[in-house]
Write a protein that holds these residues in place. Structure first.
Motif, PDB file in Angstrom:
ATOM      1  N   GLY A 174       0.654  -1.249   0.053  1.00 12.83           N
ATOM      2  CA  GLY A 174      -0.136  -0.185   0.095  1.00 12.83           C
ATOM      3  C   GLY A 174       0.997   1.257  -0.128  1.00 12.83           C
ATOM      4  O   GLY A 174       1.985   1.437  -0.678  1.00 12.83           O
ATOM      5  N   ASP A 175       0.449   2.123   0.838  1.00 12.22           N
ATOM      6  CA  ASP A 175       1.103   3.410   0.982  1.00 12.22           C
ATOM      7  C   ASP A 175       2.534   3.379   1.666  1.00 12.22           C
ATOM      8  O   ASP A 175       3.304   4.362   2.119  1.00 12.22           O
ATOM      9  CB  ASP A 175       0.403   4.492   1.582  1.00 12.22           C
ATOM     10  N   LYS A 176       3.012   2.191   2.084  1.00 13.58           N
ATOM     11  CA  LYS A 176       4.252   1.940   2.851  1.00 13.58           C
ATOM     12  C   LYS A 176       5.408   1.707   2.050  1.00 13.58           C
ATOM     13  O   LYS A 176       6.569   1.495   2.524  1.00 13.58           O
ATOM     14  CB  LYS A 176       4.122   1.006   3.890  1.00 13.58           C
ATOM     15  N   VAL A 177       5.170   1.720   0.651  1.00 12.22           N
ATOM     16  CA  VAL A 177       6.194   1.477   0.131  1.00 12.22           C
ATOM     17  C   VAL A 177       7.590   2.550  -0.085  1.00 12.22           C
ATOM     18  O   VAL A 177       8.592   2.021   0.165  1.00 12.22           O
ATOM     19  CB  VAL A 177       5.937   1.366  -1.680  1.00 12.22           C
ATOM     20  N   SER A 178       7.183   3.562   0.202  1.00 15.77           N
ATOM     21  CA  SER A 178       8.300   4.616   0.186  1.00 15.77           C
ATOM     22  C   SER A 178       9.134   4.387   1.482  1.00 15.77           C
ATOM     23  O   SER A 178      10.116   4.525   1.402  1.00 15.77           O
ATOM     24  CB  SER A 178       7.637   6.181  -0.032  1.00 15.77           C
TER      25      SER A 178
END
Length: 426
Positions: free
Chosen positions: A98-102
């Protein structure tokens, strides 16, 4: 020896891949290797987390099968060179994290001592190849979505134990520890197993109530045996494929037996074949066999009603390699020469060469060998002064399109071992 998912994935990222990544990204080989030591278990941990959290076995299963063909060093090399695998990798990572890739990218960059942009490229490149190893194993063993989750449960300890201590992956995923992730997946796998057991108990109770006991016990034993047999077959790969292309492997000695068998739906290869002359538009006359690749290919190219495309394939029927290698036998030169003549006579035609295997052996090694053999054919066509614009490359597909089971007689399996020509333009 049982299959090791983590080690199989690591083997794809060989020294050649590391060297290319180092040169392409401007990082030291040591930094690339350290990054990969964190990236591979991180991707698998994301898969474990998704499996344990979503409960969408079918979605996860389709995801890993969709990238089964990317589990090879050639695909990785292409991605590092700017291929389309990067975009696919980005989609997979967003599906897993999800939005934790970065956050994960930054953590990996810090851990390996490389630029964040380099870590991002490596992570996107590695995602399809790493997950593709799981996809190859799943289709090779005819796993179902549920039996794949059970398989993941057997691999979780090795995967979670390989996550470097310098990566706070549990924190990023919102877990107290990675052990909690292992427990979630274990509970899910247990639930899958208990489902079949409950079905068996329900059947027994129903029959008991209907019969009142006595003579029905032999029937009960038969019913229980049937249900358990069904479950074991489902879990161990007895189920059918769902229509998705599959990826598998074969031992090098088996692939060497008959590197190219005519398995089109027209004329199978037999002991006695009818020799024919195939005349090309430029007047060249080829010695060939009725129903062989020359006959089929020229007929197709002359037929204006049939279109070229990535699904249009013709199998070599007189092509062989020396045992355990990608070295063509001398007798193979004639058919390759015929293909070169056909391309010269049809200058608008563009082709791709594919290598295929049956379902036995080590998947990683045999995808590699099938690719090397396909490349060997392209190399020979180039030596015959084939127009480079007509050659769109080569690719090894392993057993992605194999039809026979790994346990089938060799007479059936050898039909899955072949080199083919795909007509992409005509």
């Amino acid at each position: 020896m049982s299959f090791d998912l983590l080690e199989s994935a690591k083997n794809i990222f060989n020294s050649s891949v590391v060297s290319q990544a180092s040169s392409q990204l401007g990082e030291s080989e040591g930094g690339i290797q350290k990054a990969l030591s964190g990236i591979i278990p991180t991707i698998f941990t994301g898969l474990l987390n998704k499996a344990g959290s979503d409960g969408d076995a079918g979605g996860i299963f389709n995801m890993i099968k969709s990238v089964a063909g990317d589990a090879n060093s050639s695909a990785i090399a292409g991605a590092l060179g700017g291929g389309g695998l990067l975009a696919k990798g980005g989609d997979l990572l967003r599906s897993l994290f999800g939005d934790k890739v970065s956050s994960i990218t930054g953590m990996l960059a810090s851990f390996a001592g490389i630029k964040e942009s380099s870590a991002n490229t490596l992570l996107q490149t590695a995602a399809p190849a790493t997950l593709g190893v799981a996809g190859q194993y799943a289709v090779q063993n005819n796993l179902t979505p549920n039996s794949f989750l059970s398989f993941l449960n057997t691999q979780k300890d090795k995967i979670l134990g390989a996550v470097p201590g310098g990566l706070n992956l549990a924190g990023v995923l919102g877990l107290a520890s990675l052990g909690d992730l292992g427990k979630k997946l274990g509970n899910l796998a247990s639930g899958i197993g208990s489902g079949a057991a409950n079905a068996a108990n329900t059947t027994i109770n129903t029959v008991k109530q209907a019969s009142g006991g006595r003579w029905i016990w032999p029937l009960l034993l038969i019913l229980v045996a049937i249900i358990l047999l069904w479950y074991l077959m489902k879990g161990c790969g007895g189920g059918k494929h769902d229509g998705t292309v599959v990826t598998d492997s074969i031992t090098t000695s088996q692939l060497a037996d008959s590197a190219s068998i005519n398995v089109t739906e027209t004329t199978p290869v037999t002991e006695t074949r009818e020799s024919i002359k195939v005349t090309l538009p430029d007047g060249t006359i080829l010695d060939a066999y009725k129903g062989g690749i020359e006959d089929q290919l020229v007929t197709f190219l002359k037929d204006g009603s049939k279109s070229a495309g990535k699904d249009v394939w013709f199998d070599f029927d007189n092509l062989n390699f020396k045992t355990g290698s990608a070295q063509l036998t001398d007798e193979s030169n004639k058919q390759i020469g015929n293909i070169a003549a056909i391309l010269k006579a049809f200058p608008k035609t563009k082709i791709k060469i594919g290598g295929y295997t049956d379902r036995t052996g080590d998947s990683t090694q045999n995808v590699k060998l099938s690719g090397q053999r396909a490349e060997a054919v392209v190399t020979e066509l180039k030596k015959l002064n084939t127009d480079m614009a007509q050659l769109l490359g080569a690719e090894g597909y392993g057993s992605q399109f194999a039809k026979a089971a790994a346990t089938a007689p060799d007479e059936e399996r050898k039909k899955d071992r072949h080199i083919s020509v795909s007509v992409r333009e005509k």
